[in-house]
Scaffold this motif. Structure first.
Motif, PDB file in Angstrom:
ATOM      1  N   GLY A   2      40.971  80.118  71.496  1.00 53.44           N
ATOM      2  CA  GLY A   2      41.881  81.248  71.451  1.00 53.44           C
ATOM      3  C   GLY A   2      41.393  82.336  70.522  1.00 53.44           C
ATOM      4  N   PRO A   3      42.155  83.416  70.408  1.00 49.77           N
ATOM      5  CA  PRO A   3      41.747  84.538  69.563  1.00 49.77           C
ATOM      6  C   PRO A   3      41.737  84.150  68.097  1.00 49.77           C
ATOM      7  CG  PRO A   3      44.007  84.819  70.312  1.00 49.77           C
ATOM      8  CD  PRO A   3      43.455  83.646  71.068  1.00 49.77           C
ATOM      9  N   VAL A   4      40.787  84.727  67.364  1.00 49.42           N
ATOM     10  CA  VAL A   4      40.659  84.437  65.943  1.00 49.42           C
ATOM     11  C   VAL A   4      41.725  85.164  65.145  1.00 49.42           C
ATOM     12  CG1 VAL A   4      39.128  84.619  63.956  1.00 49.42           C
ATOM     13  CG2 VAL A   4      38.194  84.028  66.183  1.00 49.42           C
ATOM     14  N   GLY A   5      42.112  86.336  65.602  1.00 48.15           N
ATOM     15  CA  GLY A   5      43.090  87.118  64.852  1.00 48.15           C
ATOM     16  C   GLY A   5      42.401  88.025  63.863  1.00 48.15           C
ATOM     17  N   GLY A   6      43.174  88.597  62.955  1.00 53.54           N
ATOM     18  CA  GLY A   6      42.626  89.590  62.046  1.00 53.54           C
ATOM     19  C   GLY A   6      42.242  89.063  60.690  1.00 53.54           C
ATOM     20  N   GLU A   7      42.080  87.746  60.545  1.00 57.02           N
ATOM     21  CA  GLU A   7      41.739  87.195  59.247  1.00 57.02           C
ATOM     22  C   GLU A   7      40.332  87.609  58.819  1.00 57.02           C
ATOM     23  OE1 GLU A   7      44.017  85.975  57.683  1.00 57.02           O
ATOM     24  OE2 GLU A   7      45.448  85.109  59.083  1.00 57.02           O
ATOM     25  N   VAL A   8      40.184  87.902  57.531  1.00 54.05           N
ATOM     26  CA  VAL A   8      38.893  88.294  56.988  1.00 54.05           C
ATOM     27  C   VAL A   8      37.924  87.115  57.083  1.00 54.05           C
ATOM     28  CG1 VAL A   8      37.704  89.077  54.916  1.00 54.05           C
ATOM     29  CG2 VAL A   8      40.010  89.915  55.410  1.00 54.05           C
ATOM     30  N   ASN A   9      36.673  87.391  57.465  1.00 54.68           N
ATOM     31  CA  ASN A   9      35.620  86.375  57.552  1.00 54.68           C
ATOM     32  C   ASN A   9      35.914  85.303  58.604  1.00 54.68           C
ATOM     33  OD1 ASN A   9      34.095  87.556  55.505  1.00 54.68           O
ATOM     34  ND2 ASN A   9      35.067  86.331  53.893  1.00 54.68           N
ATOM     35  N   SER A  10      36.812  85.568  59.530  1.00 54.86           N
ATOM     36  CA  SER A  10      37.177  84.553  60.514  1.00 54.86           C
ATOM     37  C   SER A  10      36.056  84.324  61.520  1.00 54.86           C
ATOM     38  CB  SER A  10      38.458  84.955  61.237  1.00 54.86           C
ATOM     39  OG  SER A  10      38.318  86.232  61.824  1.00 54.86           O
ATOM     40  N   ILE A  11      35.971  83.078  62.009  1.00 56.00           N
ATOM     41  CA  ILE A  11      34.897  82.649  62.899  1.00 56.00           C
ATOM     42  C   ILE A  11      35.525  81.953  64.098  1.00 56.00           C
ATOM     43  CG2 ILE A  11      32.811  81.235  63.086  1.00 56.00           C
ATOM     44  CD1 ILE A  11      32.739  81.297  59.966  1.00 56.00           C
ATOM     45  N   SER A  12      34.976  82.200  65.270  1.00 55.27           N
ATOM     46  CA  SER A  12      35.414  81.513  66.477  1.00 55.27           C
ATOM     47  C   SER A  12      34.386  80.445  66.826  1.00 55.27           C
ATOM     48  CB  SER A  12      35.556  82.502  67.640  1.00 55.27           C
ATOM     49  OG  SER A  12      35.949  81.819  68.816  1.00 55.27           O
ATOM     50  N   GLY A  13      34.843  79.202  66.986  1.00 54.78           N
ATOM     51  CA  GLY A  13      33.921  78.117  67.324  1.00 54.78           C
ATOM     52  C   GLY A  13      34.276  76.838  66.607  1.00 54.78           C
ATOM     53  N   GLN A  14      33.317  75.909  66.585  1.00 49.10           N
ATOM     54  CA  GLN A  14      33.512  74.606  65.966  1.00 49.10           C
ATOM     55  C   GLN A  14      33.061  74.632  64.511  1.00 49.10           C
ATOM     56  OE1 GLN A  14      35.077  72.090  67.548  1.00 49.10           O
ATOM     57  NE2 GLN A  14      35.321  73.457  69.326  1.00 49.10           N
ATOM     58  N   LEU A  15      33.733  73.855  63.681  1.00 46.72           N
ATOM     59  CA  LEU A  15      33.453  73.840  62.250  1.00 46.72           C
ATOM     60  C   LEU A  15      31.999  73.479  61.926  1.00 46.72           C
ATOM     61  CD1 LEU A  15      35.027  74.442  59.687  1.00 46.72           C
ATOM     62  CD2 LEU A  15      35.632  72.028  59.538  1.00 46.72           C
ATOM     63  N   PRO A  16      31.419  72.430  62.520  1.00 44.32           N
ATOM     64  CA  PRO A  16      30.023  72.101  62.197  1.00 44.32           C
ATOM     65  C   PRO A  16      29.053  73.244  62.538  1.00 44.32           C
ATOM     66  CG  PRO A  16      31.068  70.258  63.298  1.00 44.32           C
ATOM     67  CD  PRO A  16      32.001  71.420  63.426  1.00 44.32           C
ATOM     68  N   ASP A  17      29.300  73.928  63.665  1.00 49.55           N
ATOM     69  CA  ASP A  17      28.433  75.041  64.050  1.00 49.55           C
ATOM     70  C   ASP A  17      28.518  76.174  63.033  1.00 49.55           C
ATOM     71  OD1 ASP A  17      27.695  73.673  66.343  1.00 49.55           O
ATOM     72  OD2 ASP A  17      29.305  74.549  67.540  1.00 49.55           O
ATOM     73  N   ALA A  18      29.722  76.434  62.532  1.00 57.35           N
ATOM     74  CA  ALA A  18      29.886  77.488  61.535  1.00 57.35           C
ATOM     75  C   ALA A  18      29.154  77.149  60.248  1.00 57.35           C
ATOM     76  CB  ALA A  18      31.374  77.708  61.255  1.00 57.35           C
ATOM     77  N   VAL A  19      29.209  75.877  59.859  1.00 61.71           N
ATOM     78  CA  VAL A  19      28.524  75.456  58.640  1.00 61.71           C
ATOM     79  C   VAL A  19      27.012  75.626  58.795  1.00 61.71           C
ATOM     80  CG1 VAL A  19      28.031  73.488  57.150  1.00 61.71           C
ATOM     81  CG2 VAL A  19      30.365  73.889  57.964  1.00 61.71           C
ATOM     82  N   ARG A  20      26.479  75.268  59.965  1.00 58.45           N
ATOM     83  CA  ARG A  20      25.048  75.461  60.211  1.00 58.45           C
ATOM     84  C   ARG A  20      24.686  76.942  60.181  1.00 58.45           C
ATOM     85  NH1 ARG A  20      26.278  71.936  64.597  1.00 58.45           N
ATOM     86  NH2 ARG A  20      25.672  69.769  64.206  1.00 58.45           N
ATOM     87  N   GLN A  21      25.530  77.759  60.742  1.00 61.10           N
ATOM     88  CA  GLN A  21      25.267  79.189  60.839  1.00 61.10           C
ATOM     89  C   GLN A  21      25.136  79.839  59.464  1.00 61.10           C
ATOM     90  OE1 GLN A  21      28.258  81.305  63.068  1.00 61.10           O
ATOM     91  NE2 GLN A  21      27.670  83.297  62.215  1.00 61.10           N
ATOM     92  N   TYR A  22      25.955  79.394  58.522  1.00 62.29           N
ATOM     93  CA  TYR A  22      25.966  80.042  57.217  1.00 62.29           C
ATOM     94  C   TYR A  22      25.090  79.324  56.194  1.00 62.29           C
ATOM     95  CZ  TYR A  22      29.605  83.331  58.571  1.00 62.29           C
ATOM     96  OH  TYR A  22      30.299  84.357  59.171  1.00 62.29           O
TER      97      TYR A  22
END
Length: 368
Positions: free
Chosen positions: A301-321
């Protein structure tokens, strides 16, 4: 254990039937409904068997069980009865492998296991009560099925940010469930917990939908090793999913109170934006402390207007950063999230000794 595995439900049912027939005085130590208790017994045996060659981990685990069993009213004289009935159940359902040697091995193992638990309970008895009574002073419904419950213990309750405890409600006696502290220790002594009501969750449902200020619950002793090492300057990488964000927020408060400007990156995972029930307090902390970064990660679903928000799975986000070479990692949330998070971190090169969670306890004591 290989022969027992396929018939574990029969083994545990027979064990408890044998125990209550031979020793009916012990029935009062157990909850009225035994389904979850049967599962816990076999999971505990599996955990002990899997760590039999790791003396330190096994001793820590069994000591934790021994201390925790004080709140049930378990006494040293109860252990021989349990051992007798456990051997009886194993002999009945493991006919191909059971014999004098197997029996002797199990007697030796159970004697060692029970003694570690007895010793840990005795040591704990000299410094800590078996349980605390705590009055509910605040009940805040964050979503239709998530509540923040704040209680006042009847006596000082020492714990560390990142730890958890067990709760028993007056509506379901002798049924205890694990919940993490949602804040660092407070000067007023109050304790807060984030509770999500789950289907058929007796304790969680009661705490979310029935508990009100003035009700009194019981608390077991604090436990858990997901605490901050304040002797290092390593950054802190924190992954929290669902109500697993509660101990992560406690860690943030703990680092802030110590006054050291250590980098801290929090990834707050949820299925949808509406599930980020605790995002506002975390973002407020991030605005106050420049060393803290909070990133909401929404799976669908939509991420919304939160600052630094990410769309996707948590492990993928951790790898990305990443990479996270100068960080220690802390994970809390559903078992699947913890597994995938650990895999992602180790796959990126983070050594296991710098990854902290209480996964073993969560697997063995998982309930509602």
């Amino acid at each position: 254990m290989t022969e027992i595995g396929p018939v574990a439900d029969k083994v545990t049912s027979y064990f408890y039937a044998l125990l209550f027939v031979r020793h009916p005085e012990l029935r009062a130590l157990f909850p009225a409904a035994m389904d979850a208790q049967r599962d816990r017994l076999f999971k505990a045996l599996l955990t002990a068997a899997e760590h039999v060659d790791d003396a330190d981990t096994l001793t820590d685990y069994l000591s934790h069980l021994g201390r925790g069993h004080r709140k049930y009213g378990t006494r040293p004289e109860h252990y021989p009865a349990v051992g007798e009935c456990l051997l009886g159940a194993l002999a009945r359902y493991a006919p191909d492998t059971w014999g004098p040697e197997a029996e002797a091995a199990w007697v030796h193992a159970y004697t060692a296991v029970s003694q570690i638990m007895i010793d840990a309970a005795a040591a704990d008895e000299s410094v800590s009560p078996a349980w605390w009574h705590a009055e509910v002073v605040s009940h805040e419904l964050r979503t239709p099925d998530i509540a923040v419950v704040t209680v006042r213990p009847d006596q000082p309750y020492p714990f560390l940010a990142g730890q958890y405890t067990t709760l028993e409600t007056p509506w379901w006696p002798r049924v205890w469930r694990h919940y993490s502290f949602a804040s660092a220790p407070r000067s007023d002594g109050l304790l807060s917990f984030h509770v999500k009501a789950v289907p058929a969750g007796w304790v969680s449902g009661a705490l979310v939908h029935r508990a009100r200020p003035g009700d009194v619950i019981r608390l077991g002793p604090p436990a858990g090793s997901m605490t901050v090492d304040h002797t290092t300057d390593n950054g802190l990488l924190c992954l929290g999913g669902g109500t697993g964000i509660a101990p992560i927020r406690a860690l943030v408060e703990d680092v802030a109170e110590h006054g050291r400007r250590r980098l801290m990156d929090v990834f707050y995972g949820a299925r949808t934006g509406s599930d980020l029930y605790d995002i506002d307090p975390l973002l407020t902390l991030a605005r106050k402390h420049p060393w803290l970064s909070v990133r909401p990660v929404v799976a669908t679903g939509p991420v919304g207007g939160e600052v630094n928000s990410i769309s996707g799975q948590l492990p993928d986000a951790v790898r990305q950063y990443g990479p996270w070479r100068a960080y220690d990692a802390y994970l809390s949330g559903p078992a699947g999230m913890v597994r995938s998070g650990v895999d992602a971190l180790m796959g990126s090169g983070m050594p296991s000794e710098r990854i902290r969670h209480d996964f073993i306890e969560e697997l063995v004591t998982a309930g509602d």
